[in-house]
Design a protein around this motif. Structure first.
Motif, PDB file in Angstrom:
ATOM      1  N   LEU A 223       2.761   8.148   3.355  1.00 60.73           N
ATOM      2  CA  LEU A 223       3.812   8.175   4.369  1.00 60.73           C
ATOM      3  C   LEU A 223       3.893   9.547   5.036  1.00 60.73           C
ATOM      4  CD1 LEU A 223       6.052   6.743   5.868  1.00 60.73           C
ATOM      5  CD2 LEU A 223       7.602   7.360   3.987  1.00 60.73           C
ATOM      6  N   ALA A 224       3.734  10.610   4.272  1.00 54.36           N
ATOM      7  CA  ALA A 224       3.785  11.964   4.844  1.00 54.36           C
ATOM      8  C   ALA A 224       2.679  12.156   5.883  1.00 54.36           C
ATOM      9  CB  ALA A 224       3.682  13.008   3.734  1.00 54.36           C
ATOM     10  N   GLU A 225       1.461  11.699   5.569  1.00 54.88           N
ATOM     11  CA  GLU A 225       0.372  11.818   6.545  1.00 54.88           C
ATOM     12  C   GLU A 225       0.601  10.918   7.757  1.00 54.88           C
ATOM     13  OE1 GLU A 225      -3.791  12.025   5.736  1.00 54.88           O
ATOM     14  OE2 GLU A 225      -3.427  13.002   3.802  1.00 54.88           O
ATOM     15  N   CYS A 226       1.145   9.734   7.529  1.00 48.87           N
ATOM     16  CA  CYS A 226       1.449   8.838   8.650  1.00 48.87           C
ATOM     17  C   CYS A 226       2.492   9.469   9.571  1.00 48.87           C
ATOM     18  CB  CYS A 226       1.925   7.487   8.136  1.00 48.87           C
ATOM     19  SG  CYS A 226       0.605   6.449   7.456  1.00 48.87           S
TER      20      CYS A 226
ATOM     21  N   ILE B 170       0.838  -1.202   0.000  1.00 49.39           N
ATOM     22  CA  ILE B 170       0.000   0.000   0.000  1.00 49.39           C
ATOM     23  C   ILE B 170       0.871   1.249   0.000  1.00 49.39           C
ATOM     24  CG2 ILE B 170      -1.533   1.366   1.497  1.00 49.39           C
ATOM     25  CD1 ILE B 170      -3.129  -1.244   1.933  1.00 49.39           C
ATOM     26  N   HIS B 171       1.907   1.273   0.800  1.00 47.76           N
ATOM     27  CA  HIS B 171       2.800   2.439   0.824  1.00 47.76           C
ATOM     28  C   HIS B 171       3.529   2.613  -0.510  1.00 47.76           C
ATOM     29  CE1 HIS B 171       2.784   4.271   4.867  1.00 47.76           C
ATOM     30  NE2 HIS B 171       2.324   3.088   5.252  1.00 47.76           N
ATOM     31  N   ARG B 172       3.991   1.511  -1.100  1.00 46.02           N
ATOM     32  CA  ARG B 172       4.698   1.616  -2.382  1.00 46.02           C
ATOM     33  C   ARG B 172       3.773   2.129  -3.484  1.00 46.02           C
ATOM     34  NH1 ARG B 172       6.865  -3.044  -0.475  1.00 46.02           N
ATOM     35  NH2 ARG B 172       5.466  -4.367  -1.691  1.00 46.02           N
ATOM     36  N   ARG B 173       2.622   1.508  -3.631  1.00 47.68           N
ATOM     37  CA  ARG B 173       1.717   1.880  -4.721  1.00 47.68           C
ATOM     38  C   ARG B 173       1.038   3.219  -4.447  1.00 47.68           C
ATOM     39  NH1 ARG B 173      -0.320  -1.733  -9.017  1.00 47.68           N
ATOM     40  NH2 ARG B 173       1.203  -2.896  -7.868  1.00 47.68           N
ATOM     41  N   GLY B 174       0.743   3.516  -3.199  1.00 50.55           N
ATOM     42  CA  GLY B 174       0.067   4.766  -2.855  1.00 50.55           C
ATOM     43  C   GLY B 174       0.958   5.987  -2.938  1.00 50.55           C
ATOM     44  N   GLY B 175       2.259   5.778  -2.839  1.00 50.38           N
ATOM     45  CA  GLY B 175       3.195   6.875  -2.974  1.00 50.38           C
ATOM     46  C   GLY B 175       3.463   7.641  -1.689  1.00 50.38           C
TER      47      GLY B 175
ATOM     48  N   PRO C 271      -2.138   1.956  18.467  1.00 49.24           N
ATOM     49  CA  PRO C 271      -2.336   0.739  19.270  1.00 49.24           C
ATOM     50  C   PRO C 271      -3.010  -0.391  18.482  1.00 49.24           C
ATOM     51  CG  PRO C 271      -3.080   2.696  20.474  1.00 49.24           C
ATOM     52  CD  PRO C 271      -2.823   3.118  19.050  1.00 49.24           C
ATOM     53  N   THR C 272      -2.706  -1.608  18.854  1.00 51.86           N
ATOM     54  CA  THR C 272      -3.328  -2.787  18.254  1.00 51.86           C
ATOM     55  C   THR C 272      -4.846  -2.710  18.410  1.00 51.86           C
ATOM     56  OG1 THR C 272      -1.376  -4.099  18.756  1.00 51.86           O
ATOM     57  CG2 THR C 272      -3.408  -5.317  18.322  1.00 51.86           C
ATOM     58  N   GLY C 273      -5.556  -3.016  17.328  1.00 50.52           N
ATOM     59  CA  GLY C 273      -7.017  -3.017  17.345  1.00 50.52           C
ATOM     60  C   GLY C 273      -7.643  -1.681  17.006  1.00 50.52           C
ATOM     61  N   ARG C 274      -6.848  -0.638  16.871  1.00 50.77           N
ATOM     62  CA  ARG C 274      -7.352   0.694  16.544  1.00 50.77           C
ATOM     63  C   ARG C 274      -7.202   0.954  15.052  1.00 50.77           C
ATOM     64  NH1 ARG C 274      -6.797   4.471  20.727  1.00 50.77           N
ATOM     65  NH2 ARG C 274      -7.833   5.918  19.316  1.00 50.77           N
ATOM     66  N   ALA C 275      -7.819   2.049  14.579  1.00 49.24           N
ATOM     67  CA  ALA C 275      -7.755   2.404  13.160  1.00 49.24           C
ATOM     68  C   ALA C 275      -7.712   3.916  13.012  1.00 49.24           C
ATOM     69  CB  ALA C 275      -8.960   1.831  12.417  1.00 49.24           C
ATOM     70  N   VAL C 276      -7.052   4.367  11.958  1.00 49.03           N
ATOM     71  CA  VAL C 276      -6.945   5.792  11.640  1.00 49.03           C
ATOM     72  C   VAL C 276      -6.831   5.931  10.124  1.00 49.03           C
ATOM     73  CG1 VAL C 276      -4.416   5.854  11.849  1.00 49.03           C
ATOM     74  CG2 VAL C 276      -5.751   7.931  12.281  1.00 49.03           C
ATOM     75  N   ALA C 277      -7.330   7.038   9.598  1.00 49.38           N
ATOM     76  CA  ALA C 277      -7.345   7.234   8.141  1.00 49.38           C
ATOM     77  C   ALA C 277      -6.312   8.258   7.688  1.00 49.38           C
ATOM     78  CB  ALA C 277      -8.728   7.679   7.685  1.00 49.38           C
ATOM     79  N   THR C 278      -5.842   8.051   6.459  1.00 47.80           N
ATOM     80  CA  THR C 278      -5.008   9.022   5.750  1.00 47.80           C
ATOM     81  C   THR C 278      -5.526   9.115   4.317  1.00 47.80           C
ATOM     82  OG1 THR C 278      -3.398   7.399   4.898  1.00 47.80           O
ATOM     83  CG2 THR C 278      -2.941   8.384   7.076  1.00 47.80           C
ATOM     84  N   THR C 279      -4.902   9.975   3.564  1.00 44.67           N
ATOM     85  CA  THR C 279      -5.155  10.011   2.133  1.00 44.67           C
ATOM     86  C   THR C 279      -4.806   8.646   1.527  1.00 44.67           C
ATOM     87  OG1 THR C 279      -4.570  11.110   0.060  1.00 44.67           O
ATOM     88  CG2 THR C 279      -2.803  10.829   1.617  1.00 44.67           C
ATOM     89  N   ALA C 280      -5.304   8.381   0.341  1.00 48.99           N
ATOM     90  CA  ALA C 280      -4.942   7.148  -0.359  1.00 48.99           C
ATOM     91  C   ALA C 280      -3.835   7.396  -1.385  1.00 48.99           C
ATOM     92  CB  ALA C 280      -6.163   6.549  -1.039  1.00 48.99           C
ATOM     93  N   GLY C 281      -3.381   8.618  -1.486  1.00 44.27           N
ATOM     94  CA  GLY C 281      -2.301   8.904  -2.418  1.00 44.27           C
ATOM     95  C   GLY C 281      -2.675   8.516  -3.837  1.00 44.27           C
ATOM     96  N   ASP C 282      -1.858   7.693  -4.455  1.00 40.48           N
ATOM     97  CA  ASP C 282      -2.052   7.287  -5.851  1.00 40.48           C
ATOM     98  C   ASP C 282      -2.941   6.056  -6.015  1.00 40.48           C
ATOM     99  OD1 ASP C 282      -0.372   9.360  -6.687  1.00 40.48           O
ATOM    100  OD2 ASP C 282       1.417   8.100  -6.498  1.00 40.48           O
ATOM    101  N   LEU C 283      -3.492   5.527  -4.924  1.00 39.96           N
ATOM    102  CA  LEU C 283      -4.407   4.389  -5.023  1.00 39.96           C
ATOM    103  C   LEU C 283      -5.752   4.861  -5.561  1.00 39.96           C
ATOM    104  CD1 LEU C 283      -3.666   2.752  -1.554  1.00 39.96           C
ATOM    105  CD2 LEU C 283      -2.868   1.965  -3.781  1.00 39.96           C
ATOM    106  N   ASP C 284      -6.551   3.934  -6.084  1.00 39.40           N
ATOM    107  CA  ASP C 284      -7.874   4.261  -6.610  1.00 39.40           C
ATOM    108  C   ASP C 284      -8.903   4.241  -5.475  1.00 39.40           C
ATOM    109  OD1 ASP C 284      -9.991   4.860  -8.246  1.00 39.40           O
ATOM    110  OD2 ASP C 284     -10.010   2.920  -9.274  1.00 39.40           O
ATOM    111  N   ALA C 285      -8.690   5.139  -4.522  1.00 39.32           N
ATOM    112  CA  ALA C 285      -9.536   5.254  -3.336  1.00 39.32           C
ATOM    113  C   ALA C 285      -9.395   6.678  -2.815  1.00 39.32           C
ATOM    114  CB  ALA C 285      -9.091   4.253  -2.265  1.00 39.32           C
TER     115      ALA C 285
END
Length: 170
Positions: free
Chosen positions: A47-50, A38-43, A63-77
């Motif tokens: 990583l900058a947002e992470c 995901i990091h390679r294809r998304g560009g 933490p394990t079991g948690r979730a957070v969103a970032t841009t999808a970069g170059d992915l089709d999302a």
């Protein structure tokens, strides 16, 4: 409502969805397997947002079991939803942490307004979780979720994973 569950055999980085779930490590800075792909294809935008998330909200890592969103970069999302799955243990039952990955990802998707979400088999790779058990937990958790997500798509890399999820949907 509960989302429609679909299965796809393929590469999650090639999917078109509102959100793609990343089986991340707690550092959020990339790694192997799905995370690295995901990091390679998304560009570099992902990583900058992470890095910004690590500098602000998660200095010790997600933490394990948690979730957070970032841009999808170059992915089709539009977004990548990063979730940290637990490592498998024969001694400790970590099923609730794995279920939390799916629940938390759907919660974040709802906050974003995502209608389609593509999931990998979280923890089934290098974290050593047996595929049949991942399929059971993932399908049960998504089936019981109350969410505005319309489609939860499990994108499974190989035939064995696809068969395990197909058996759970039956």
């Amino acid at each position: 409502m509960t989302p429609r569950i679909t299965l796809v055999r393929g590469d999650i980085t090639r999917e078109s969805a509102d959100a793609i779930v990343n089986a991340a490590n707690s550092s959020l800075l990339g790694g192997g397997g799905v995370d690295g792909a995901i990091h390679r294809r998304g560009g570099p935008a992902i990583l900058a947002e992470c890095r910004r998330l690590r500098a602000s909200r998660y200095p010790e890592g997600l933490p394990t079991g948690r979730a957070v969103a970032t841009t999808a970069g170059d992915l089709d999302a539009r977004w990548v939803i990063h979730t940290v799955g637990p490592r498998f243990s024969r001694r400790d039952d970590r099923s609730e942490l794995l279920a939390s990955c799916y629940r938390e990802s759907l919660r974040v998707a709802d906050e974003l307004g995502a209608r389609t979400v593509a999931f990998p088999a979280v923890s089934a790779g290098v974290y050593g979780w047996p595929m049949d058990d991942v399929a059971r937990i993932a399908v049960e958790t998504v089936r019981s979720a109350r969410t505005s997500v319309e489609e939860a798509r499990f994108v499974l890399f190989d035939e064995g994973a696809h068969e395990a999820f197909t058996a759970r949907l039956g």
